[in-house]
Motif scaffolding. Structure first.
Motif, PDB file in Angstrom:
ATOM      1  N   SER A  48     -92.265 -44.037  -6.958  1.00  0.00           N
ATOM      2  CA  SER A  48     -92.331 -42.906  -6.039  1.00  0.00           C
ATOM      3  C   SER A  48     -91.235 -41.915  -6.419  1.00  0.00           C
ATOM      4  O   SER A  48     -90.301 -42.235  -7.163  1.00  0.00           O
ATOM      5  N   ARG A  49     -91.343 -40.717  -5.889  1.00  0.00           N
ATOM      6  CA  ARG A  49     -90.331 -39.692  -6.168  1.00  0.00           C
ATOM      7  C   ARG A  49     -88.946 -40.165  -5.713  1.00  0.00           C
ATOM      8  O   ARG A  49     -87.963 -40.044  -6.455  1.00  0.00           O
ATOM      9  N   ASP A  50     -88.868 -40.732  -4.498  1.00  0.00           N
ATOM     10  CA  ASP A  50     -87.582 -41.195  -3.978  1.00  0.00           C
ATOM     11  C   ASP A  50     -87.027 -42.343  -4.813  1.00  0.00           C
ATOM     12  O   ASP A  50     -85.813 -42.413  -5.064  1.00  0.00           O
ATOM     13  N   ALA A  73     -93.006 -37.954 -14.648  1.00  0.00           N
ATOM     14  CA  ALA A  73     -93.654 -38.817 -13.656  1.00  0.00           C
ATOM     15  C   ALA A  73     -94.697 -38.071 -12.834  1.00  0.00           C
ATOM     16  O   ALA A  73     -95.337 -38.660 -11.961  1.00  0.00           O
ATOM     17  N   GLY A  74     -94.842 -36.767 -13.089  1.00  0.00           N
ATOM     18  CA  GLY A  74     -95.840 -35.989 -12.364  1.00  0.00           C
ATOM     19  C   GLY A  74     -95.318 -35.323 -11.109  1.00  0.00           C
ATOM     20  O   GLY A  74     -96.120 -34.855 -10.284  1.00  0.00           O
ATOM     21  N   TYR A  75     -94.002 -35.256 -10.952  1.00  0.00           N
ATOM     22  CA  TYR A  75     -93.408 -34.641  -9.769  1.00  0.00           C
ATOM     23  C   TYR A  75     -92.758 -33.305 -10.140  1.00  0.00           C
ATOM     24  O   TYR A  75     -92.390 -33.073 -11.291  1.00  0.00           O
ATOM     25  N   ALA A  76     -92.596 -32.462  -9.143  1.00  0.00           N
ATOM     26  CA  ALA A  76     -91.916 -31.189  -9.358  1.00  0.00           C
ATOM     27  C   ALA A  76     -90.417 -31.431  -9.546  1.00  0.00           C
ATOM     28  O   ALA A  76     -89.865 -32.404  -9.016  1.00  0.00           O
ATOM     29  N   PRO A  77     -89.733 -30.563 -10.287  1.00  0.00           N
ATOM     30  CA  PRO A  77     -88.276 -30.700 -10.430  1.00  0.00           C
ATOM     31  C   PRO A  77     -87.591 -30.674  -9.070  1.00  0.00           C
ATOM     32  O   PRO A  77     -88.014 -29.966  -8.160  1.00  0.00           O
ATOM     33  N   HIS A  78     -86.530 -31.444  -8.954  1.00  0.00           N
ATOM     34  CA  HIS A  78     -85.805 -31.553  -7.681  1.00  0.00           C
ATOM     35  C   HIS A  78     -84.618 -30.605  -7.617  1.00  0.00           C
ATOM     36  O   HIS A  78     -84.235 -30.147  -6.537  1.00  0.00           O
ATOM     37  N   PHE A  79     -84.030 -30.303  -8.780  1.00  0.00           N
ATOM     38  CA  PHE A  79     -82.795 -29.541  -8.830  1.00  0.00           C
ATOM     39  C   PHE A  79     -83.055 -28.131  -9.348  1.00  0.00           C
ATOM     40  O   PHE A  79     -83.679 -27.941 -10.392  1.00  0.00           O
TER      41      PHE A  79
END
Length: 265
Positions: A48-50, A73-79
């Motif tokens: 998961s993202r978390d 992983a298919g997630y948007a950048p967090h920073f």
């Protein structure tokens, strides 16, 4: 042949091995099972993202690379990533400028992840007398400026000692970040011809740190360096900025720095 991008699991395994951690070590620190981590690394389980952010935090992966792994992983950048000149970075830039200014008459400068000069205070300029003009053309690389035969190197009285210190820092930075640009820079610095040693020049020893001993128009200057970074940054650019500050190693250095600052430009 088509280039195949690493999977998020392969990225994670690479960073875990770079940090010299076993799967069990990382799993314990991230409070997950070693079996779960193994499944993530082999691609049998998608984190998961978390979960991914937790693993990256435990591995102390640079923020820039955390965004890369999130994308893998298919997630948007967090920073977020803003240029230091962006309005969103106004307060940070003002804080950096204030710190550098407050450090005068002692030299201080801000650099990015590739040792490119971002900002410097007025005490730095007098130390650059005699440096070749091409080394001062933007973008200025601080390590190149220090160790190039046409830079500060001929005036660094303990050049071998200071050079060893800088190269060790650069190698450590590469180990921590895996940034290939740093390897290119390291190869360049290692290729520089060293001037002959001046055996007649006394080599002052510091009991606490390697000093920078620099010949100036006002005499031999001995400085101790310290590095300052922002704590818990949430912006990629800010996370990669460092402030290099130099402190006088003795009373003579204080007097020399004050005289250099008072000299006409």
């Amino acid at each position: 042949m088509a280039h195949i991008n690493p999977t998020v699991g392969e990225y994670l395994r690479e960073w875990r091995q770079r940090r010299r951690l076993s799967q069990l070590d990382l799993a314990c620190e991230a409070e997950i099972s070693a079996r779960h981590l193994s499944f993530i690394e082999t691609g049998r389980s998608r984190p998961s993202r978390d979960m991914l952010l937790r693993l990256l935090e435990q591995l102390d992966v640079p923020l820039r690379q955390r965004n890369v792994l999130l994308l893998a992983a298919g997630y948007a950048p967090h920073f977020a990533e803003h240029a230091l000149t962006d309005s969103a970075m106004h307060d940070a830039r003002a804080a950096i400028s204030s710190i550098l200014k407050a450090h005068e008459p002692f030299p201080a400068l801000a650099i990015d992840r590739h040792w490119t000069l971002v900002l410097a205070n007025g005490a730095v300029t007098p130390l650059l007398a005699g440096v070749a003009a091409h080394l001062l053309e933007p973008p200025v690389n601080v390590l190149r400026l220090s160790l190039h035969p046409e830079g500060l190197a001929p005036r660094i009285l303990n050049l071998n000692e200071w050079r060893t210190h800088l190269l060790q820092r650069l190698r450590l930075q590469y180990d921590q970040t895996a940034d290939p640009v740093l390897l290119v820079l390291l190869d360049e610095l290692l290729s520089y011809r060293l001037p002959p040693l001046n055996a007649a020049q006394p080599q002052a020893q510091s009991p606490i740190a390697v000093p920078l001993r620099l010949q100036t128009a006002e005499g031999a200057l001995s400085l101790l360096s310290a590095t300052m970074v922002f704590g818990t940054p949430l912006d990629v650019t800010l996370s990669e900025l460092a402030m290099e500050t130099f402190l006088p190693a003795d009373a003579a250095a204080v007097a020399i720095l004050n005289r250099l600052m008072s000299r006409p430009a």
